[in-house]
Design an enzyme around this catalytic site. Structure first.
Site, PDB file in Angstrom:
ATOM      1  N   ASP A 230      24.270 -42.725 -22.071  1.00 43.81           N
ATOM      2  CA  ASP A 230      24.669 -43.144 -21.052  1.00 43.81           C
ATOM      3  C   ASP A 230      24.112 -44.532 -20.336  1.00 43.81           C
ATOM      4  O   ASP A 230      22.905 -44.594 -20.770  1.00 43.81           O
ATOM      5  CB  ASP A 230      24.243 -41.978 -20.133  1.00 43.81           C
ATOM      6  CG  ASP A 230      24.302 -42.177 -18.633  1.00 43.81           C
ATOM      7  OD1 ASP A 230      25.552 -41.906 -18.147  1.00 43.81           O
ATOM      8  OD2 ASP A 230      23.399 -42.232 -17.558  1.00 43.81           O
TER       9      ASP A 230
ATOM     10  N   GLU B  61      19.675 -41.307 -41.499  1.00 39.81           N
ATOM     11  CA  GLU B  61      18.769 -40.587 -42.268  1.00 39.81           C
ATOM     12  C   GLU B  61      19.346 -38.865 -42.445  1.00 39.81           C
ATOM     13  O   GLU B  61      19.038 -38.383 -43.279  1.00 39.81           O
ATOM     14  CB  GLU B  61      17.609 -40.222 -41.613  1.00 39.81           C
ATOM     15  CG  GLU B  61      16.818 -41.555 -41.898  1.00 39.81           C
ATOM     16  CD  GLU B  61      15.186 -41.342 -41.039  1.00 39.81           C
ATOM     17  OE1 GLU B  61      14.871 -40.309 -41.089  1.00 39.81           O
ATOM     18  OE2 GLU B  61      14.660 -42.257 -40.548  1.00 39.81           O
TER      19      GLU B  61
HETATM   20  C1  NOJ Z   1      27.195 -42.944 -15.964  1.00 44.89           C
HETATM   21  C2  NOJ Z   1      27.537 -41.397 -15.802  1.00 44.89           C
HETATM   22  O1  NOJ Z   1      28.851 -41.322 -16.511  1.00 44.89           O
HETATM   23  C3  NOJ Z   1      27.566 -41.157 -14.414  1.00 44.89           C
HETATM   24  O2  NOJ Z   1      28.182 -39.917 -14.185  1.00 44.89           O
HETATM   25  C4  NOJ Z   1      26.262 -41.126 -14.045  1.00 44.89           C
HETATM   26  O3  NOJ Z   1      26.023 -41.030 -12.590  1.00 44.89           O
HETATM   27  C5  NOJ Z   1      25.441 -42.376 -14.252  1.00 44.89           C
HETATM   28  N1  NOJ Z   1      25.756 -42.893 -15.701  1.00 44.89           N
HETATM   29  C6  NOJ Z   1      24.043 -42.467 -14.124  1.00 44.89           C
HETATM   30  O4  NOJ Z   1      23.536 -41.574 -15.166  1.00 44.89           O
END
Ligand code: NOJ
Length: 561
Positions: free
Chosen positions: A210, A294
Site C-alpha cells: 500500500d 530466502e
Molecule cells: C491505498 C488504498 O488502496 C486505499 O484504500 C487507502 O485508503 C490508502 N491507500 C491509504 O492506506
C-alpha cells in the site's frame, strides 16, 4: 492444478497471473454480522477457481478500528475478530493452495492506525522521545506553534497534520487516524521485515504494498510548491494523489470524461511532490526483495505506487526491487484507441529496460467501477467488457476487482450510509460506491452475501436481483460467463519460456478509432469508434459482444488469422 507448476516451468507464476482482488468487508459474510470475513472467502474459493483466476489479493484484515476499512492497522501480526482469526487465515491459505490459487496479502507500511501500540506509546512519551521518533512528529510554525509544520494536504482532504495535546503535530498523508511512520528510523524497517517474515512463514505467496511511493518523504519536510503551473484552479488544497481525483468522480458522465483525461495526468506530472516517490524508498524494497528470496515458491511484491510517469513506476520493478507495480495509466486512459495504444507503448517501453513485466488493471476499491467510468448502462458495460478482453490479451499480468465479473456499476450510496473517510473529511462522494457487498444469489438484499437480517454494511441496490452470480451463471450471454470464457481463452495463450514484455506488435493501420495488436498467433482488435469496422478473415477466438462480419462499436475481439 497450479498454472505455472514450478516443476515444469522456470517462469514465475506471477508474470502472467490474473489476480482477483477481494475487498474483505464486501466479498462474503459467513457469520451474519453484515461484514465480509475470512471464512466467507474460504467458502467462495471454488467460485474463484471456476472463474479461472490464478491468485487472489485480499485487502487488509488485521486488527483495526476500521477508520479506513483496514488500511489503518493496529497490529500487523493478527486478524481482526470481525474478519476471523489467525487459524482462519491459515485455513484460507491452505484451501486456496489446494485449489491451485495463490494468495497475496496487503501490507500497509506508510502509516499505522493511531491505535497501534507504537503510536499510543509515542503520544504517552512526549516530544523528543525515541517513541515519537518512529512517526513524523514536529513542532508547529508561527509564534506559538499553532500552525502546521508545512503546507501539505491529506489525500483525503484537509491538512496532513494533526496537533496533539502537548502542542506537537504529527504527519498523516491520509486520515488523522493514520499517522505516517518515519522510515528513516531503522526500528521501522526492522519491524516491517519481521512482519513480512510472519506472513511468509504462514505461507502467503506475495504482498500488495500500500502507498509504496510514500514511505520516505523529502527529509526537510519542506512546503510543497504550488505555483501557477500546478493543477490550475485547485489551489493549495490540490490533492497530491490521483485517489483524490476520483473522489468527486461519480455518476455524472461529463465529470468522468473531464477528470479522467490525459490532461489530468499531464498536470500531475508538473506537480512538486516532496511527499511522494523519493529516491530513498527504493532501499526499502531492495531489503524486502532479499527477504523474499530466502523463501521458496516465487514469493512476490506488487507496488501500489501512484507515480507521475510510467518511467518512475518502472523504478519500483528494477531487478532487485519489487516484482510488479500496478499500472494505473491503463485505468486512467480515456476511451480512445489512441490513448490505449499510447499506454501500451509507453508501459512496455518503461518496463522492458528493467526486465520487468507489465501489469494491467481497470478497477479497484479506490476508483469508480469501469462500467460507470465508460458511461454506465448498456454502452458502459459493452465498453467495460471490451476493455477487459483487450487487457487480458496483453503480455504480463492482470488484476480484476471483485464484482467486475458481474458487470457491476458504481452504486449511488445514500449519504447517510457512506463511510469512506474521504467523504467524512470533505463531503465529496468518496469510494463507497465501488465497495458495496457482492450479490451472490436470491431476489433481495443481502443477495446471499450474508445471513444478516436487514442490510449489509453498505446497502445493496434492489436491481442487483437481476445480476447476481447465481443468475449470471445460468446465462451464456452474461458478463460472468464472458469472464469465464475470456480467462479460459487466456490460459491457452501460455507464453513461451523466455517470452518478454515486448512481444506484442501494435498494428498502426487498423483505422483511426481501432486499437489493434498482434501477440503470437492472435490478433486483437478494439473498436473505440461509433461505427462498425470490417473484420479481417480469421477465426474468432472470443469477442466481448455480438460480432457478425464486422466489429461493432465498443467491442473487442481476439482472432486467429
Ligand atoms: C491505498 C488504498 O488502496 C486505499 O484504500 C487507502 O485508503 C490508502 N491507500 C491509504 O492506506
Amino acid at each position: 492444478m497450479v498454472l505455472n507448476d514450478p516443476t515444469t516451468s522456470s517462469r514465475p507464476w506471477w508474470r502472467d497471473a490474473v489476480t482477483y482482488q477481494v475487498y474483505v468487508r464486501s466479498f462474503a459474510d459467513s457469520n451474519g454480522d453484515g461484514v465480509g470475513d475470512l471464512q466467507g472467502i474460504t467458502a467462495r474459493l471454488p467460485y474463484l477457481q471456476r472463474l479461472g483466476v490464478d491468485a487472489l489479493w485480499i485487502t487488509p484484515f488485521y486488527p483495526s478500528p476500521q477508520h479506513d476499512h483496514g488500511y489503518d492497522v493496529a497490529d500487523y501480526r493478527d486478524v481482526d475478530p470481525r474478519f476471523g482469526s489467525l487459524d482462519d487465515a491459515d485455513r484460507l491459505v491452505a484451501r486456496a493452495h489446494e485449489l491451485g490459487l495463490r494468495v497475496i496479502v496487503d501490507l500497509v507500511p506508510n502509516h499505522s492506525s493511531n491505535e497501534h501500540e507504537w503510536f499510543q506509546a509515542a503520544l504517552a512519551a512526549g516530544p523528543g522521545s525515541p517513541e515519537r521518533a518512529r512517526y513524523l512528529f514536529r513542532d508547529g510554525r508561527g509564534p506559538d506553534g499553532s500552525e502546521p509544520p508545512n503546507n501539505w494536504h491529506s489525500v483525503f482532504g484537509g491538512p496532513a497534520w494533526t496537533r496533539v495535546e502537548d502542542g506537537q503535530w504529527y504527519l498523516h498523508l491520509f486520515d488523522s487516524s493514520q499517522p505516517d511512520f518515519d522510515w528513516r528510523n531503522p526500528e521501522v524497517g526492522d519491524m516491517f521485515e519481521s512482519v513480512l517474515r510472519f506472513w511468509l512463514d504462514r505461507g502467503v505467496d506475495g504482498f500488495r504494498i500500500d502507498v509504496a511511493h510514500g514511505l520516505v518523504k523529502e527529509e526537510s519536510l519542506r512546503d510543497q510548491e504550488i505555483g501557477a503551473d500546478h493543477m490550475p484552479g485547485s489551489g493549495p488544497a490540490a490533492p497530491a494523489d490521483p485517489h483524490a481525483e476520483h473522489h468527486h468522480v461519480h455518476t455524472a458522465e461529463g465529470e468522468h470524461a473531464q477528470l479522467l483525461t490525459a490532461q489530468s495526468m499531464v498536470e500531475r506530472r508538473m506537480r512538486d511532490e516532496p511527499m511522494w516517490d523519493q529516491p530513498g524508498v527504493h532501499e526499502v524494497y531492495r531489503r524486502w526483495r532479499r527477504v523474499l528470496e530466502e523463501y521458496d515458491g516465487d514469493k512476490m511484491l506488487v507496488a501500489e505506487a501512484w507515480t507521475q510517469t510510467e518511467e518512475s513506476m518502472a523504478r519500483f520493478v528494477r531487478p532487485d526491487e519489487m516484482h510488479q507495480a500496478f499500472n494505473f495509466s491503463w485505468l486512467l486512459a480515456p476511451w480512445s484507441a489512441e490513448s490505449f495504444a499510447e499506454v501500451i507503448r509507453s508501459t512496455i517501453a518503461a518496463v522492458e529496460p528493467v526486465g520487468a513485466s507489465p501489469t494491467w488493471v481497470l478497477s479497484n476499491h479506490d476508483v469508480v467501477r469501469h462500467v460507470t467510468r465508460y458511461g454506465g448502462g448498456a454502452q458502459g458495460l459493452a465498453r467495460a467488457r471490451a476493455a477487459t478482453l483487450t487487457m487480458l490479451a496483453l503480455p504480463g499480468s492482470a488484476y480484476i476487482y471483485q464484482g467486475e465479473e458481474l458487470g457491476l456499476e458504481e452504486v449511488d450510496v445514500p449519504p447517510e450510509s457512506r463511510q469512506d473517510p474521504a467523504w467524512l473529511r470533505t463531503g465529496e462522494v468518496g469510494r463507497d460506491g465501488c465497495r458495496v457487498p457482492l450479490p451472490w444469489g436470491g431476489t433481495e438484499p443481502p443477495f446471499g452475501f450474508s445471513l444478516c437480517q436487514g442490510q449489509p454494511w453498505l446497502p445493496q441496490p434492489l436491481e442487483w436481483a437481476a445480476v447476481t452470480a447465481q443468475v449470471q451463471a445460468q446465462d451464456p450471454d452474461s458478463t460472468l460467463d464472458f469472464y469465464r470464457r475470456a480467462l479460459a481463452a487466456r490460459r491457452a495463450l501460455v507464453p513461451h519460456e523466455g517470452e518478454h514484455a515486448g512481444e506484442i506488435d501494435l498494428l498502426p493501420d487498423a483505422g483511426e478509432h481501432v486499437l489493434a495488436f498482434r501477440r503470437d498467433h492472435l490478433t486483437v482488435l478494439l473498436n473505440c469508434g461509433d461505427t462498425p469496422v470490417p473484420l479481417p478473415d480469421g477465426e474468432i477466438v472470443i469477442a466481448s459482444g455480438p460480432v457478425k462480419g464486422e466489429l461493432p462499436p465498443d467491442t473487442a475481439v481476439w482472432l486467429e488469422l
